[in-house]
Enzyme design. Structure first.
Site, PDB file in Angstrom:
ATOM      1  N   LEU A   1     -27.519  -7.907 -74.487  1.00  9.45           N
ATOM      2  CA  LEU A   1     -28.314  -6.766 -74.024  1.00  9.45           C
ATOM      3  C   LEU A   1     -28.275  -5.663 -75.076  1.00  9.45           C
ATOM      4  O   LEU A   1     -27.225  -5.054 -75.300  1.00  9.45           O
ATOM      5  CB  LEU A   1     -27.752  -6.242 -72.695  1.00  9.45           C
ATOM      6  CG  LEU A   1     -27.574  -7.281 -71.580  1.00  9.45           C
ATOM      7  CD1 LEU A   1     -27.031  -6.601 -70.314  1.00  9.45           C
ATOM      8  CD2 LEU A   1     -28.890  -7.994 -71.286  1.00  9.45           C
TER       9      LEU A   1
ATOM     10  N   ALA B   1     -31.197  -3.280 -75.684  1.00  7.93           N
ATOM     11  CA  ALA B   1     -32.442  -2.509 -75.653  1.00  7.93           C
ATOM     12  C   ALA B   1     -32.202  -1.008 -75.561  1.00  7.93           C
ATOM     13  O   ALA B   1     -33.106  -0.214 -75.807  1.00  7.93           O
ATOM     14  CB  ALA B   1     -33.298  -2.968 -74.470  1.00  7.93           C
TER      15      ALA B   1
ATOM     16  N   ARG C   1     -25.937   8.870 -77.023  1.00  9.98           N
ATOM     17  CA  ARG C   1     -24.709   9.582 -77.417  1.00  9.98           C
ATOM     18  C   ARG C   1     -24.348   9.409 -78.898  1.00  9.98           C
ATOM     19  O   ARG C   1     -23.467  10.085 -79.398  1.00  9.98           O
ATOM     20  CB  ARG C   1     -23.539   9.119 -76.533  1.00  9.98           C
ATOM     21  CG  ARG C   1     -23.576   9.722 -75.143  1.00  9.98           C
ATOM     22  CD  ARG C   1     -22.572   9.049 -74.221  1.00  9.98           C
ATOM     23  NE  ARG C   1     -22.999   7.720 -73.804  1.00  9.98           N
ATOM     24  CZ  ARG C   1     -22.215   6.823 -73.205  1.00  9.98           C
ATOM     25  NH1 ARG C   1     -20.938   7.117 -72.973  1.00  9.98           N
ATOM     26  NH2 ARG C   1     -22.682   5.649 -72.842  1.00  9.98           N
TER      27      ARG C   1
ATOM     28  N   LYS D   1     -28.861   2.101 -81.723  1.00 17.07           N
ATOM     29  CA  LYS D   1     -27.400   2.008 -81.683  1.00 17.07           C
ATOM     30  C   LYS D   1     -26.854   0.738 -82.315  1.00 17.07           C
ATOM     31  O   LYS D   1     -25.929   0.787 -83.125  1.00 17.07           O
ATOM     32  CB  LYS D   1     -26.896   2.126 -80.247  1.00 17.07           C
ATOM     33  CG  LYS D   1     -25.404   1.867 -80.154  1.00 17.07           C
ATOM     34  CD  LYS D   1     -24.763   2.499 -78.973  1.00 17.07           C
ATOM     35  CE  LYS D   1     -24.868   1.664 -77.736  1.00 17.07           C
ATOM     36  NZ  LYS D   1     -24.053   2.244 -76.644  1.00 17.07           N
TER      37      LYS D   1
ATOM     38  N   GLN E   1     -37.788  -5.751 -73.927  1.00  6.60           N
ATOM     39  CA  GLN E   1     -37.733  -5.059 -72.640  1.00  6.60           C
ATOM     40  C   GLN E   1     -38.402  -3.704 -72.904  1.00  6.60           C
ATOM     41  O   GLN E   1     -37.785  -2.784 -73.441  1.00  6.60           O
ATOM     42  CB  GLN E   1     -36.269  -4.876 -72.182  1.00  6.60           C
ATOM     43  CG  GLN E   1     -36.169  -4.234 -70.807  1.00  6.60           C
ATOM     44  CD  GLN E   1     -34.773  -3.736 -70.484  1.00  6.60           C
ATOM     45  OE1 GLN E   1     -33.974  -3.455 -71.386  1.00  6.60           O
ATOM     46  NE2 GLN E   1     -34.462  -3.602 -69.211  1.00  6.60           N
TER      47      GLN E   1
ATOM     48  N   GLY F   1     -32.627  -0.923 -66.551  1.00  6.37           N
ATOM     49  CA  GLY F   1     -31.259  -1.220 -66.145  1.00  6.37           C
ATOM     50  C   GLY F   1     -30.802  -2.585 -66.653  1.00  6.37           C
ATOM     51  O   GLY F   1     -31.609  -3.412 -67.081  1.00  6.37           O
TER      52      GLY F   1
ATOM     53  N   GLY G   1     -17.666   0.664 -64.769  1.00  7.02           N
ATOM     54  CA  GLY G   1     -17.749   0.102 -63.429  1.00  7.02           C
ATOM     55  C   GLY G   1     -16.367  -0.385 -63.006  1.00  7.02           C
ATOM     56  O   GLY G   1     -15.623  -0.931 -63.811  1.00  7.02           O
TER      57      GLY G   1
ATOM     58  N   ARG H   1     -24.265   0.589-113.572  1.00  6.69           N
ATOM     59  CA  ARG H   1     -25.425   0.556-112.674  1.00  6.69           C
ATOM     60  C   ARG H   1     -26.092  -0.809-112.700  1.00  6.69           C
ATOM     61  O   ARG H   1     -25.754  -1.676-113.501  1.00  6.69           O
ATOM     62  CB  ARG H   1     -26.379   1.673-113.045  1.00  6.69           C
ATOM     63  CG  ARG H   1     -25.771   3.043-112.742  1.00  6.69           C
ATOM     64  CD  ARG H   1     -26.410   4.146-113.551  1.00  6.69           C
ATOM     65  NE  ARG H   1     -27.852   4.197-113.324  1.00  6.69           N
ATOM     66  CZ  ARG H   1     -28.704   4.849-114.113  1.00  6.69           C
ATOM     67  NH1 ARG H   1     -28.262   5.494-115.186  1.00  6.69           N
ATOM     68  NH2 ARG H   1     -29.986   4.848-113.846  1.00  6.69           N
TER      69      ARG H   1
ATOM     70  N   ALA I   1     -21.190   7.018-138.688  1.00  7.58           N
ATOM     71  CA  ALA I   1     -20.884   7.979-137.630  1.00  7.58           C
ATOM     72  C   ALA I   1     -21.907   9.107-137.629  1.00  7.58           C
ATOM     73  O   ALA I   1     -22.332   9.570-138.687  1.00  7.58           O
ATOM     74  CB  ALA I   1     -19.474   8.537-137.831  1.00  7.58           C
TER      75      ALA I   1
HETATM   76  C1  UD1 Z   1     -22.205  -1.220 -68.048  1.00  9.43           C
HETATM   77  C2  UD1 Z   1     -21.841  -1.750 -66.675  1.00  9.43           C
HETATM   78  C3  UD1 Z   1     -20.465  -1.258 -66.292  1.00  9.43           C
HETATM   79  C4  UD1 Z   1     -19.460  -1.659 -67.339  1.00  9.43           C
HETATM   80  C5  UD1 Z   1     -19.891  -1.205 -68.710  1.00  9.43           C
HETATM   81  C6  UD1 Z   1     -18.991  -1.809 -69.746  1.00  9.43           C
HETATM   82  C7  UD1 Z   1     -23.963  -1.912 -65.453  1.00  9.43           C
HETATM   83  C8  UD1 Z   1     -24.813  -1.314 -64.413  1.00  9.43           C
HETATM   84  N1  UD1 Z   1     -22.825  -1.284 -65.723  1.00  9.43           N
HETATM   85  O1  UD1 Z   1     -22.288   0.194 -67.940  1.00  9.43           O
HETATM   86  O2  UD1 Z   1     -20.077  -1.787 -65.052  1.00  9.43           O
HETATM   87  O3  UD1 Z   1     -18.190  -1.121 -67.037  1.00  9.43           O
HETATM   88  O4  UD1 Z   1     -21.235  -1.648 -68.995  1.00  9.43           O
HETATM   89  O5  UD1 Z   1     -19.263  -1.292 -71.025  1.00  9.43           O
HETATM   90  O6  UD1 Z   1     -24.308  -2.938 -66.004  1.00  9.43           O
HETATM   91  N2  UD1 Z   1     -29.250  -2.260 -71.731  1.00  9.43           N
HETATM   92  C9  UD1 Z   1     -30.487  -2.842 -71.894  1.00  9.43           C
HETATM   93  N3  UD1 Z   1     -31.514  -2.526 -71.071  1.00  9.43           N
HETATM   94  C10 UD1 Z   1     -31.362  -1.626 -70.057  1.00  9.43           C
HETATM   95  C11 UD1 Z   1     -30.095  -1.024 -69.873  1.00  9.43           C
HETATM   96  C12 UD1 Z   1     -29.055  -1.361 -70.729  1.00  9.43           C
HETATM   97  O7  UD1 Z   1     -30.676  -3.654 -72.798  1.00  9.43           O
HETATM   98  O8  UD1 Z   1     -32.349  -1.395 -69.337  1.00  9.43           O
HETATM   99  C13 UD1 Z   1     -28.158  -2.638 -72.618  1.00  9.43           C
HETATM  100  C14 UD1 Z   1     -27.628  -1.471 -73.425  1.00  9.43           C
HETATM  101  O9  UD1 Z   1     -28.317  -1.378 -74.656  1.00  9.43           O
HETATM  102  C15 UD1 Z   1     -26.171  -1.851 -73.619  1.00  9.43           C
HETATM  103  C16 UD1 Z   1     -25.836  -2.690 -72.389  1.00  9.43           C
HETATM  104  O10 UD1 Z   1     -27.072  -3.077 -71.844  1.00  9.43           O
HETATM  105  O11 UD1 Z   1     -25.958  -2.635 -74.775  1.00  9.43           O
HETATM  106  C17 UD1 Z   1     -25.023  -1.907 -71.363  1.00  9.43           C
HETATM  107  O12 UD1 Z   1     -25.798  -0.815 -70.927  1.00  9.43           O
HETATM  108  P1  UD1 Z   1     -25.155   0.619 -70.739  1.00  9.43           P
HETATM  109  O13 UD1 Z   1     -26.219   1.562 -70.311  1.00  9.43           O
HETATM  110  O14 UD1 Z   1     -24.363   0.989 -71.929  1.00  9.43           O
HETATM  111  O15 UD1 Z   1     -24.206   0.337 -69.481  1.00  9.43           O
HETATM  112  P2  UD1 Z   1     -22.927   1.142 -69.089  1.00  9.43           P
HETATM  113  O16 UD1 Z   1     -23.337   2.407 -68.414  1.00  9.43           O
HETATM  114  O17 UD1 Z   1     -22.007   1.249 -70.230  1.00  9.43           O
HETATM  115 CA    CA Z   2     -22.078   0.909 -72.721  1.00  7.66          CA
END
Ligand code: UD1
Ligand code: CA
Length: 463
Positions: A8, A10, A15, A22, A72, A77, A140, A332, A422
């Site tokens: 994942l 996207a 931050r 990222k 995506q 989410g 979580g 270089r 020289a």
């Molecule tokens: C998520 C978990 C949390 C866990 C934590 C661990 C959920 C709801 N929560 O929270 O339980 O403790 O990871 O680090 O899953 N992403 C997408 N598409 C989206 C949303 C997110 O690709 O629509 C990707 C983000 O780029 C990231 C990953 O999913 O790489 C996690 O998403 P992030 O928003 O960082 O979740 P957390 O709030 O950290």
């Molecule tokens: Ca995260």
């Protein structure tokens, strides 16, 4: 039945306070997403989809062959992202599937392999990677029943005070039975504080269906994510320690491993010696017995056996066996230092080839030059390679002697065994074996010192 994976990646990474997506931020010279892809491949996944969104094209361009990017368009989410990932894979309901975030570069392939193996042996619908944290804020929390079975995950933003007190957290890395995951994702609803489709809600849905679930403990360092630049620096430090430890075990000596920075793709040989403040970057390789540092930065360089480089910066260069560079040298792009040759103190070279055993020991600039073997270039010699509009080449043959403070106005050639006097400004070719001198003849003024003193004394007497 095979192991597949979804990464994942996207999210924007707000931050990070950076315009770069990222997962393209680097640790040890390699983007975050490539580290996790390595781990996923090491775990045995044979089909991998990467969910991209922010900076989709840039992330997709970077992916290795065979890894499938899938867009995506809106980040609704992690549950939605996982469903998008599934759509890109040729999944069989009997397959197992790893789901991991793109921003956890420290996870090792072995940890993911252990997660997948445990999941398979127990024939579960889902197996979570979890860990205990002194400060679980933001993560979580894992909910267990009185028997200790996992029954759900509650997100930090949705948790009540008693749930917030739970220290076992969801690492965000899972193994699922593909069929169970697909079916449960269809039922996830965005009824939560963030209005998102949570992948974590799948856990409670599978429990409701009476399916078997489990959790595997993870090393808290390995599952730590990168959400900000301070976490990026912390992850970089951990990774560099691992890399240095690996090289030391392979026979690379380091005076102070905390001050040696070796990128992921660098290749070193047994017997290499590294002093403090050495940066080995990109596709750099260093052969056996070479000694680098202190204070050296090499990017995409090839260093030969027993070469010695001190206080130097070089990129896209070759340094031959037993050659000497520095102290205080700048090499270089396109520069090749031959075996046993020397680019010494306060020497800069650009796109220059220096033949075997030739020496440019002090205070020189050699640009666009080809220098033969066994040639000596005296202190302060300079190639004037740029006429304000174009670059021109200088050729110096074998066994030549370029006198101290010679200016070689390119294009110009000094033949084999050619000499320059020289201080000469050389604008015409020097034939092999000849000496070219270009400077005014020296004039002698007899007894000058005595005459000056006399004149000064006379002036004093008049006053
Ligand atoms: C998520 C978990 C949390 C866990 C934590 C661990 C959920 C709801 N929560 O929270 O339980 O403790 O990871 O680090 O899953 N992403 C997408 N598409 C989206 C949303 C997110 O690709 O629509 C990707 C983000 O780029 C990231 C990953 O999913 O790489 C996690 O998403 P992030 O928003 O960082 O979740 P957390 O709030 O950290
Ligand atoms: Ca995260």
């Amino acid at each position: 039945m095979s192991l597949k994976a979804i990464v994942l990646a996207a999210g924007q990474g707000t931050r990070m306070k950076s315009t770069l997506p990222k997962v393209l931020h680097e640790i040890a010279g390699r983007p975050l997403v490539l580290w996790i892809l390595d781990a996923v491949a090491d775990a045995g996944a044979d089909d991998i989809a990467v969910v991209v969104g922010h900076g989709a094209d840039k992330v997709a361009d970077l992916l290795p062959d065979g890894v499938r990017p899938v867009l995506q368009a809106e980040q609704l989410g992690t549950g939605h992202a996982a469903a998008v990932g599934i759509s890109a894979l040729d999944l069989d309901d009997s397959d197992d599937i790893l789901v991991v975030p793109g921003d956890t570069p420290l996870i090792r392939g072995e940890a993911l392999a252990a997660l997948a193996a445990d999941h398979r042996e127990a024939s579960r619908a889902a197996t979570l990677l979890t860990t205990d944290l002194d400060d679980p804020t933001g993560y979580g929390r894992i909910q267990r029943n009185a028997n200790g079975d996992v029954v759900g995950i509650i997100e930090d933003k949705d948790a009540d005070p008693s749930q917030l007190a739970i220290t076992e957290i969801n690492a965000g890395m899972y193994a699922f039975a593909a069929g169970s995951l697909r079916a449960a994702l269809d039922r996830v609803e965005p009824h939560n504080a963030q209005g998102e489709y949570y992948l974590t809600d799948v856990v409670a849905l599978l429990v409701q269906d009476g399916l078997p679930l489990g959790a595997v403990p993870a090393d808290p360092v390995e599952v730590s994510g990168v959400n900000s630049l301070d976490q990026l620096a912390a992850a970089d430090r951990v990774m560099r320690r691992r890399i240095n430890l690996g090289w030391m075990r392979d026979g690379v000596w380091m005076l102070d491993p905390e001050r040696v920075y070796i990128d992921a793709d660098v290749v070193l040989s047994e017997g290499v010696r590294l002093y403090p403040n050495v940066y080995l970057e990109g596709a750099t390789s260093v052969a056996a017995g070479a000694e680098i540092g202190p204070d050296v930065r090499l990017t995409d360089c090839k260093v030969g056996e027993e070469a010695r480089i001190q206080y130097a910066v070089a990129e896209d260069c070759e340094v031959g066996a037993r050659a000497n560079v520095g102290p205080y040298a700048r090499l270089r792009g396109g520069t090749v230092i031959g075996p046993e040759a020397k680019a010494g103190t306060f020497v800069e070279m650009k796109k220059t080839s220096l033949g075997a055993r030739s020496k440019v020991p002090h205070l020189s600039y050699m640009g666009d030059a080809t220098i033969g073997e066994d040639t000596n270039v005296g202190a302060g010699a300079i190639t004037a390679n740029w006429d304000g509009f174009e670059k021109h080449e200088t050729k110096i043959g074998d066994n030549a002697f370029v006198g101290t403070d010679t200016v070689l106005v390119a294009p110009v050639e000094v033949g084999d065994e050619g000499w320059t006097g020289a201080g000469s400004v050389i604008t015409k070719d020097v034939p092999p074996g000849d000496l070219a001198v270009e400077r005014s003849a020296q004039r002698e003024v007899r007894d000058y010192a005595a005459r000056r003193k006399r004149r000064a004394a006379e002036k004093r007497d008049q006053e």
